[in-house]
Design an enzyme around this catalytic site. Structure first.
Site, PDB file in Angstrom:
ATOM      1  N   ASP A   1       0.852  -1.187   0.000  1.00 56.44           N
ATOM      2  CA  ASP A   1       0.000   0.000   0.000  1.00 56.44           C
ATOM      3  C   ASP A   1       0.884   1.232   0.000  1.00 56.44           C
ATOM      4  O   ASP A   1       2.095   1.138   0.179  1.00 56.44           O
ATOM      5  CB  ASP A   1      -1.005  -0.007   1.161  1.00 56.44           C
ATOM      6  CG  ASP A   1      -0.350  -0.051   2.538  1.00 56.44           C
ATOM      7  OD1 ASP A   1       0.887  -0.199   2.613  1.00 56.44           O
ATOM      8  OD2 ASP A   1      -1.079   0.051   3.532  1.00 56.44           O
TER       9      ASP A   1
ATOM     10  N   TYR B   1       2.929   4.810   0.693  1.00 59.02           N
ATOM     11  CA  TYR B   1       3.568   5.440   1.843  1.00 59.02           C
ATOM     12  C   TYR B   1       2.532   6.310   2.568  1.00 59.02           C
ATOM     13  O   TYR B   1       1.683   6.946   1.940  1.00 59.02           O
ATOM     14  CB  TYR B   1       4.729   6.328   1.386  1.00 59.02           C
ATOM     15  CG  TYR B   1       5.862   5.584   0.713  1.00 59.02           C
ATOM     16  CD1 TYR B   1       6.604   4.618   1.398  1.00 59.02           C
ATOM     17  CD2 TYR B   1       6.216   5.864  -0.600  1.00 59.02           C
ATOM     18  CE1 TYR B   1       7.659   3.949   0.789  1.00 59.02           C
ATOM     19  CE2 TYR B   1       7.269   5.199  -1.225  1.00 59.02           C
ATOM     20  CZ  TYR B   1       7.979   4.246  -0.520  1.00 59.02           C
ATOM     21  OH  TYR B   1       9.020   3.579  -1.135  1.00 59.02           O
TER      22      TYR B   1
ATOM     23  N   PHE C   1       6.440   2.050  -4.424  1.00 56.48           N
ATOM     24  CA  PHE C   1       7.823   2.276  -3.984  1.00 56.48           C
ATOM     25  C   PHE C   1       8.355   3.667  -4.314  1.00 56.48           C
ATOM     26  O   PHE C   1       9.417   4.043  -3.837  1.00 56.48           O
ATOM     27  CB  PHE C   1       8.787   1.218  -4.550  1.00 56.48           C
ATOM     28  CG  PHE C   1       8.554  -0.167  -4.019  1.00 56.48           C
ATOM     29  CD1 PHE C   1       8.926  -0.497  -2.725  1.00 56.48           C
ATOM     30  CD2 PHE C   1       7.961  -1.137  -4.809  1.00 56.48           C
ATOM     31  CE1 PHE C   1       8.714  -1.773  -2.222  1.00 56.48           C
ATOM     32  CE2 PHE C   1       7.741  -2.422  -4.322  1.00 56.48           C
ATOM     33  CZ  PHE C   1       8.119  -2.734  -3.027  1.00 56.48           C
TER      34      PHE C   1
ATOM     35  N   HIS D   1      11.069  -9.097   0.835  1.00 53.11           N
ATOM     36  CA  HIS D   1      10.806  -7.667   0.664  1.00 53.11           C
ATOM     37  C   HIS D   1      12.107  -6.871   0.816  1.00 53.11           C
ATOM     38  O   HIS D   1      12.992  -7.254   1.593  1.00 53.11           O
ATOM     39  CB  HIS D   1       9.786  -7.208   1.705  1.00 53.11           C
ATOM     40  CG  HIS D   1       9.155  -5.896   1.401  1.00 53.11           C
ATOM     41  ND1 HIS D   1       9.746  -4.694   1.754  1.00 53.11           N
ATOM     42  CD2 HIS D   1       7.996  -5.585   0.779  1.00 53.11           C
ATOM     43  CE1 HIS D   1       8.963  -3.704   1.354  1.00 53.11           C
ATOM     44  NE2 HIS D   1       7.906  -4.211   0.757  1.00 53.11           N
TER      45      HIS D   1
END
Length: 229
Positions: free
Chosen positions: A67, A69, A80, A192
């Site tokens: 989701d 920031y 990202f 991740h």
């Protein structure tokens, strides 16, 4: 969805799901949250930026985020990515470290990934909004139905595509991709890029070069992963 419309190339694949009860409920939820003064990121009008900057026929690589920031001025609709002038977040810094090691490219001076999106890299979060300061706050509100449909639309094309799935949330989409794929595809999985997990196999995964090798084998040409200053 509060000021966001589906870009033209994506409409045939997404209009039906947009008209669903789930997505109507999502729209009502977002309006209600904003009506009581909650800050929602990214702002309306930018929430479908990933689809707007990467037309469906142009998608060659998919990178899935979770989701947006949740800090002010960061999210702008690309997974990202952050706006220019915003400090590069730790996960993106590790992405840049891996890119530098894998491809020998200089580390970018900013975290705005629009050049990737315009080169055919779909930077899609699976949830497209978040309440300020509340990571994961809009999970389960309906976005997943919409973004699953977008992922399926990519996979159902006959065109080759590489999927870079980083972290358990993104990797959970691998069965959806495999089930829907009709053309050549490459699924690359890794932990991740977060500082908590990057050293467990993200750093050193060589996903950038492996995706480019696949695309070149398929006659599509490599992605230029450089980011202009």
């Amino acid at each position: 969805m509060t000021g966001d419309s589906i870009p033209q190339t994506w409409r045939p694949a997404l209009e039906d799901v947009l008209a669903s009860r789930t997505l109507r409920a999502l729209g009502g939820f977002l309006k209600a949250e904003e009506a009581v003064g909650k800050a929602i990121y990214p702002p309306a009008g930018t929430r479908l930026a990933a689809l707007a900057l990467t037309p469906l026929p142009a998608v060659r690589v998919v990178i899935l985020g979770q989701d947006p920031y949740h800090g002010p001025g960061q999210a702008h609709g690309l997974a990202f990515s952050v706006q220019r002038g915003v400090p590069v977040p730790p996960s993106l810094l590790n992405i840049f470290k891996e890119q530098q090691t894998d491809l020998g490219l200089p580390r970018p001076t900013h975290g705005h990934l629009d050049a990737w999106a315009k080169s055919g890299v779909l930077l899609l979060n699976t949830v497209l909004t978040v309440e300020a300061g509340q990571a994961g706050s809009h999970q389960g509100k309906g976005w997943e139905v919409f973004t699953d449909a977008a992922i399926r639309a990519v996979a159902e094309r006959p065109a080759p595509c590489a999927y870079l799935l980083w972290g358990s949330h993104a990797r959970a989409k691998a069965p959806l991709i495999r089930a829907a794929s009709t053309g050549p595809h490459l699924i690359l999985e890794a932990p991740h890029p977060s500082p908590l997990s990057a050293h467990r196999g993200f750093l050193g995964c060589c996903h950038f070069s492996r995706a480019n090798a696949f695309l070149e084998e398929q006659g599509l040409g490599a992605i230029d992963w450089r980011l202009p200053g």
